[in-house]
Design a protein around this motif. Structure first.
Motif, PDB file in Angstrom:
ATOM      1  N   GLU A 229     -27.622 -42.277  -4.825  1.00 48.96           N
ATOM      2  CA  GLU A 229     -28.515 -41.733  -5.850  1.00 48.96           C
ATOM      3  C   GLU A 229     -28.131 -42.230  -7.241  1.00 48.96           C
ATOM      4  OE1 GLU A 229     -31.681 -39.993  -7.504  1.00 48.96           O
ATOM      5  OE2 GLU A 229     -31.292 -40.135  -5.347  1.00 48.96           O
ATOM      6  N   ALA A 230     -26.822 -42.376  -7.485  1.00 49.65           N
ATOM      7  CA  ALA A 230     -26.382 -42.914  -8.775  1.00 49.65           C
ATOM      8  C   ALA A 230     -26.832 -44.357  -8.937  1.00 49.65           C
ATOM      9  CB  ALA A 230     -24.862 -42.811  -8.887  1.00 49.65           C
ATOM     10  N   ILE A 231     -26.710 -45.146  -7.869  1.00 45.84           N
ATOM     11  CA  ILE A 231     -27.166 -46.541  -7.910  1.00 45.84           C
ATOM     12  C   ILE A 231     -28.672 -46.589  -8.125  1.00 45.84           C
ATOM     13  CG2 ILE A 231     -27.449 -48.632  -6.526  1.00 45.84           C
ATOM     14  CD1 ILE A 231     -24.748 -47.950  -5.210  1.00 45.84           C
ATOM     15  N   ARG A 232     -29.391 -45.698  -7.489  1.00 42.51           N
ATOM     16  CA  ARG A 232     -30.841 -45.639  -7.641  1.00 42.51           C
ATOM     17  C   ARG A 232     -31.216 -45.373  -9.094  1.00 42.51           C
ATOM     18  NH1 ARG A 232     -34.649 -41.693  -7.823  1.00 42.51           N
ATOM     19  NH2 ARG A 232     -36.679 -42.120  -6.858  1.00 42.51           N
ATOM     20  N   LEU A 233     -30.514 -44.429  -9.740  1.00 40.88           N
ATOM     21  CA  LEU A 233     -30.801 -44.126 -11.142  1.00 40.88           C
ATOM     22  C   LEU A 233     -30.565 -45.348 -12.023  1.00 40.88           C
ATOM     23  CD1 LEU A 233     -29.848 -40.942 -13.098  1.00 40.88           C
ATOM     24  CD2 LEU A 233     -29.205 -43.157 -14.024  1.00 40.88           C
ATOM     25  N   VAL A 234     -29.443 -46.032 -11.797  1.00 42.75           N
ATOM     26  CA  VAL A 234     -29.119 -47.215 -12.597  1.00 42.75           C
ATOM     27  C   VAL A 234     -30.160 -48.320 -12.378  1.00 42.75           C
ATOM     28  CG1 VAL A 234     -27.430 -49.063 -12.919  1.00 42.75           C
ATOM     29  CG2 VAL A 234     -26.657 -46.702 -12.653  1.00 42.75           C
ATOM     30  N   TYR A 235     -30.572 -48.501 -11.127  1.00 39.41           N
ATOM     31  CA  TYR A 235     -31.550 -49.548 -10.818  1.00 39.41           C
ATOM     32  C   TYR A 235     -32.897 -49.259 -11.468  1.00 39.41           C
ATOM     33  CZ  TYR A 235     -34.948 -52.275  -8.206  1.00 39.41           C
ATOM     34  OH  TYR A 235     -35.985 -53.111  -7.869  1.00 39.41           O
TER      35      TYR A 235
ATOM     36  N   LYS B 229     -32.796 -50.059 -15.042  1.00 38.42           N
ATOM     37  CA  LYS B 229     -32.724 -51.507 -15.286  1.00 38.42           C
ATOM     38  C   LYS B 229     -34.076 -52.172 -15.185  1.00 38.42           C
ATOM     39  CE  LYS B 229     -30.175 -55.635 -13.851  1.00 38.42           C
ATOM     40  NZ  LYS B 229     -29.135 -56.173 -12.926  1.00 38.42           N
ATOM     41  N   VAL B 230     -34.918 -51.715 -14.265  1.00 36.42           N
ATOM     42  CA  VAL B 230     -36.240 -52.341 -14.082  1.00 36.42           C
ATOM     43  C   VAL B 230     -37.323 -51.640 -14.884  1.00 36.42           C
ATOM     44  CG1 VAL B 230     -35.610 -53.189 -11.785  1.00 36.42           C
ATOM     45  CG2 VAL B 230     -36.763 -50.963 -12.010  1.00 36.42           C
ATOM     46  N   GLY B 231     -36.911 -50.649 -15.692  1.00 34.93           N
ATOM     47  CA  GLY B 231     -37.869 -50.001 -16.576  1.00 34.93           C
ATOM     48  C   GLY B 231     -38.716 -48.931 -15.938  1.00 34.93           C
ATOM     49  N   ARG B 232     -38.265 -48.368 -14.835  1.00 35.32           N
ATOM     50  CA  ARG B 232     -39.003 -47.286 -14.180  1.00 35.32           C
ATOM     51  C   ARG B 232     -38.408 -45.941 -14.591  1.00 35.32           C
ATOM     52  NH1 ARG B 232     -38.927 -48.713  -7.927  1.00 35.32           N
ATOM     53  NH2 ARG B 232     -40.317 -46.887  -7.882  1.00 35.32           N
ATOM     54  N   PRO B 233     -39.161 -44.843 -14.464  1.00 36.08           N
ATOM     55  CA  PRO B 233     -38.614 -43.515 -14.794  1.00 36.08           C
ATOM     56  C   PRO B 233     -37.359 -43.226 -13.971  1.00 36.08           C
ATOM     57  CG  PRO B 233     -40.990 -43.411 -14.505  1.00 36.08           C
ATOM     58  CD  PRO B 233     -40.580 -44.778 -14.062  1.00 36.08           C
TER      59      PRO B 233
ATOM     60  N   SER C   2     -26.008 -46.311 -25.749  1.00 41.10           N
ATOM     61  CA  SER C   2     -27.189 -46.861 -25.073  1.00 41.10           C
ATOM     62  C   SER C   2     -27.285 -46.324 -23.653  1.00 41.10           C
ATOM     63  CB  SER C   2     -27.104 -48.385 -25.031  1.00 41.10           C
ATOM     64  OG  SER C   2     -26.026 -48.796 -24.190  1.00 41.10           O
ATOM     65  N   MET C   3     -28.486 -46.416 -23.084  1.00 45.18           N
ATOM     66  CA  MET C   3     -28.682 -45.969 -21.708  1.00 45.18           C
ATOM     67  C   MET C   3     -27.873 -46.835 -20.744  1.00 45.18           C
ATOM     68  SD  MET C   3     -30.130 -43.471 -20.239  1.00 45.18           S
ATOM     69  CE  MET C   3     -29.815 -43.052 -18.525  1.00 45.18           C
ATOM     70  N   GLU C   4     -27.673 -48.088 -21.096  1.00 37.31           N
ATOM     71  CA  GLU C   4     -26.855 -48.958 -20.255  1.00 37.31           C
ATOM     72  C   GLU C   4     -25.417 -48.445 -20.164  1.00 37.31           C
ATOM     73  OE1 GLU C   4     -28.877 -49.982 -22.632  1.00 37.31           O
ATOM     74  OE2 GLU C   4     -30.409 -51.030 -21.442  1.00 37.31           O
ATOM     75  N   ARG C   5     -24.890 -48.001 -21.301  1.00 38.92           N
ATOM     76  CA  ARG C   5     -23.523 -47.454 -21.310  1.00 38.92           C
ATOM     77  C   ARG C   5     -23.466 -46.161 -20.503  1.00 38.92           C
ATOM     78  NH1 ARG C   5     -19.023 -46.945 -24.756  1.00 38.92           N
ATOM     79  NH2 ARG C   5     -17.626 -45.425 -23.793  1.00 38.92           N
ATOM     80  N   VAL C   6     -24.458 -45.309 -20.671  1.00 31.20           N
ATOM     81  CA  VAL C   6     -24.497 -44.049 -19.919  1.00 31.20           C
ATOM     82  C   VAL C   6     -24.559 -44.326 -18.420  1.00 31.20           C
ATOM     83  CG1 VAL C   6     -25.789 -41.925 -19.497  1.00 31.20           C
ATOM     84  CG2 VAL C   6     -25.591 -42.814 -21.824  1.00 31.20           C
ATOM     85  N   ASN C   7     -25.414 -45.243 -18.023  1.00 31.53           N
ATOM     86  CA  ASN C   7     -25.560 -45.568 -16.600  1.00 31.53           C
ATOM     87  C   ASN C   7     -24.262 -46.140 -16.036  1.00 31.53           C
ATOM     88  OD1 ASN C   7     -28.173 -44.696 -16.508  1.00 31.53           O
ATOM     89  ND2 ASN C   7     -29.071 -46.723 -16.799  1.00 31.53           N
ATOM     90  N   PHE C   8     -23.592 -46.969 -16.843  1.00 31.45           N
ATOM     91  CA  PHE C   8     -22.320 -47.546 -16.399  1.00 31.45           C
ATOM     92  C   PHE C   8     -21.310 -46.440 -16.118  1.00 31.45           C
ATOM     93  CE2 PHE C   8     -18.026 -48.989 -17.618  1.00 31.45           C
ATOM     94  CZ  PHE C   8     -17.838 -49.984 -16.668  1.00 31.45           C
ATOM     95  N   GLU C   9     -21.204 -45.466 -17.030  1.00 31.01           N
ATOM     96  CA  GLU C   9     -20.245 -44.383 -16.834  1.00 31.01           C
ATOM     97  C   GLU C   9     -20.638 -43.481 -15.663  1.00 31.01           C
ATOM     98  OE1 GLU C   9     -18.413 -42.333 -19.929  1.00 31.01           O
ATOM     99  OE2 GLU C   9     -18.408 -44.022 -21.339  1.00 31.01           O
ATOM    100  N   ILE C  10     -21.936 -43.243 -15.500  1.00 29.23           N
ATOM    101  CA  ILE C  10     -22.388 -42.463 -14.349  1.00 29.23           C
ATOM    102  C   ILE C  10     -21.942 -43.138 -13.058  1.00 29.23           C
ATOM    103  CG2 ILE C  10     -24.438 -41.859 -12.987  1.00 29.23           C
ATOM    104  CD1 ILE C  10     -25.822 -41.123 -15.601  1.00 29.23           C
ATOM    105  N   LEU C  11     -22.131 -44.441 -12.982  1.00 31.81           N
ATOM    106  CA  LEU C  11     -21.785 -45.177 -11.763  1.00 31.81           C
ATOM    107  C   LEU C  11     -20.273 -45.191 -11.541  1.00 31.81           C
ATOM    108  CD1 LEU C  11     -23.081 -46.733  -9.466  1.00 31.81           C
ATOM    109  CD2 LEU C  11     -22.892 -48.817 -10.843  1.00 31.81           C
ATOM    110  N   ILE C  12     -19.519 -45.473 -12.593  1.00 30.65           N
ATOM    111  CA  ILE C  12     -18.060 -45.546 -12.461  1.00 30.65           C
ATOM    112  C   ILE C  12     -17.477 -44.205 -12.027  1.00 30.65           C
ATOM    113  CG2 ILE C  12     -15.927 -45.722 -13.795  1.00 30.65           C
ATOM    114  CD1 ILE C  12     -17.106 -48.401 -13.027  1.00 30.65           C
TER     115      ILE C  12
END
Length: 316
Positions: free
Chosen positions: A276-282, A285-289, A231-241
């Motif tokens: 920038e990583a936090i920005r991508l995750v955020y 999360k809010v459904g923006r590109p 899922s994109m949530e998992r991908v975002n989590f790994e990007i952030l970590i």
């Protein structure tokens, strides 16, 4: 019957042949050269050297021995080019299925698989011979191992079988750092491993961002990149970590022998990279590109600037 077999051209006497064939030959040679160059993926080789040169300078406490410096630059570029060319040979079946890679020489039918294989193996042999003749056994062994790991372990096995391919593939991407250190000193100090870790962890947010952009390409080719099978949530989590780990390790390297120029640069650029990583995750999360290529390009800037700071600290 006519004695003139061509149409007269203004400014040229009848019967004088055009020189088009020679021009065409030049064009063909240029096209062949461009095809061979494309096989080596120059942008990747350039990025590898961006990390290798500062590492060598730090290991030497300034400018390394000119011969060692030159040999590692040439040998490293050839090794990177060899690994990339062999990667193109192995991946020719999936490259033709992906929009990002279908214009490479093999899927575009500009070269034969045999020519690419011979080219890649030739570059590999030359690079290893150069390293063996002018550096030391450790740097040579690491060079040979990195080519083997990238093409056999990663490209032929991991890439096609596990979503952890990017993680394990990060080993060969970070290898030039310890190759450069070993070429100068004959050993690998804790500082060398710390810089290796920076590049290793950096590769996850860097490549995951690219994989998000080309998710459909990888899915079409049957490559289990993380964004394809998770899922994109998992991908975002790994990007952030992994972004956090990259920044943390870069700061760990500071007290191991680097000065304030590096420290301040690592702090500032680390903050920008993490932001920038936090920005991508955020945004996800809010459904923006999410615009993953922003993170991809920024990651390149981050790595370049941080290692430029390593080079500057090595000289002052």
């Amino acid at each position: 019957m006519s004695m003139i077999t061509e149409r007269p051209v203004p400014g040229r006497p009848p019967g004088v042949a055009e020189r088009a064939p020679r021009v065409e030959t030049r064009r063909n040679r240029a096209a062949v050269f461009r095809a061979y160059l494309a096989l080596t993926k120059p942008a990747i080789v350039e990025l590898l050297l961006v990390t290798t040169v500062p590492t060598m300078m730090l290991a030497a406490g300034g400018w390394p021995d000119p011969l060692t410096f030159f040999v590692v630059l040439v040998g490293g570029a050839l090794a990177g080019g060899a690994a990339s060319a062999l990667n193109c040979y192995i991946d020719r079946d999936i490259d033709q299925l992906m929009r990002r890679t279908k214009r490479r020489p093999l899927p575009a039918h500009e070269m034969t698989p045999r020519a690419v294989l011979v080219f890649g193996l030739t570059l590999a042999v030359i690079s290893i011979v150069l390293m063996a003749a002018f550096t030391n056994w450790l740097a040579t062994a690491l060079t040979a191992a990195s080519i083997f790991y990238y093409d056999v372990v990663y490209t032929m096995w991991l890439k096609r079988r596990t979503p952890a391919n990017t993680f394990w593939g990060g080993v060969c991407g970070a290898a030039p750092v310890i190759i450069g250190w070993a070429a100068v000193t004959g050993t690998i100090a804790p500082m060398g491993w710390a810089l290796f870790a920076v590049v290793f962890f950096w590769q996850m947010p860097h490549f995951y961002a690219l994989a998000v952009k080309y998710k459909d390409d990888y899915a079409r080719a049957g490559i289990p990149m993380l964004p394809v099978v998770r899922s994109m949530e998992r991908v975002n989590f790994e990007i952030l970590i992994y972004t956090v780990l990259t920044v943390a390790v870069s700061l760990v390297a500071w007290p191991l022998g680097l000065g304030p120029i590096y420290g301040v640069t690592a702090l500032v650029m680390g903050g920008v990279f993490l932001g920038e990583a936090i920005r991508l995750v955020y945004r996800a999360k809010v459904g923006r590109p999410i615009m993953p290529m922003r993170l991809f390009h920024l990651s390149i800037t981050y790595l370049t600037v941080v290692f430029m700071a390593v080079a500057v600290d090595a000289l002052v």
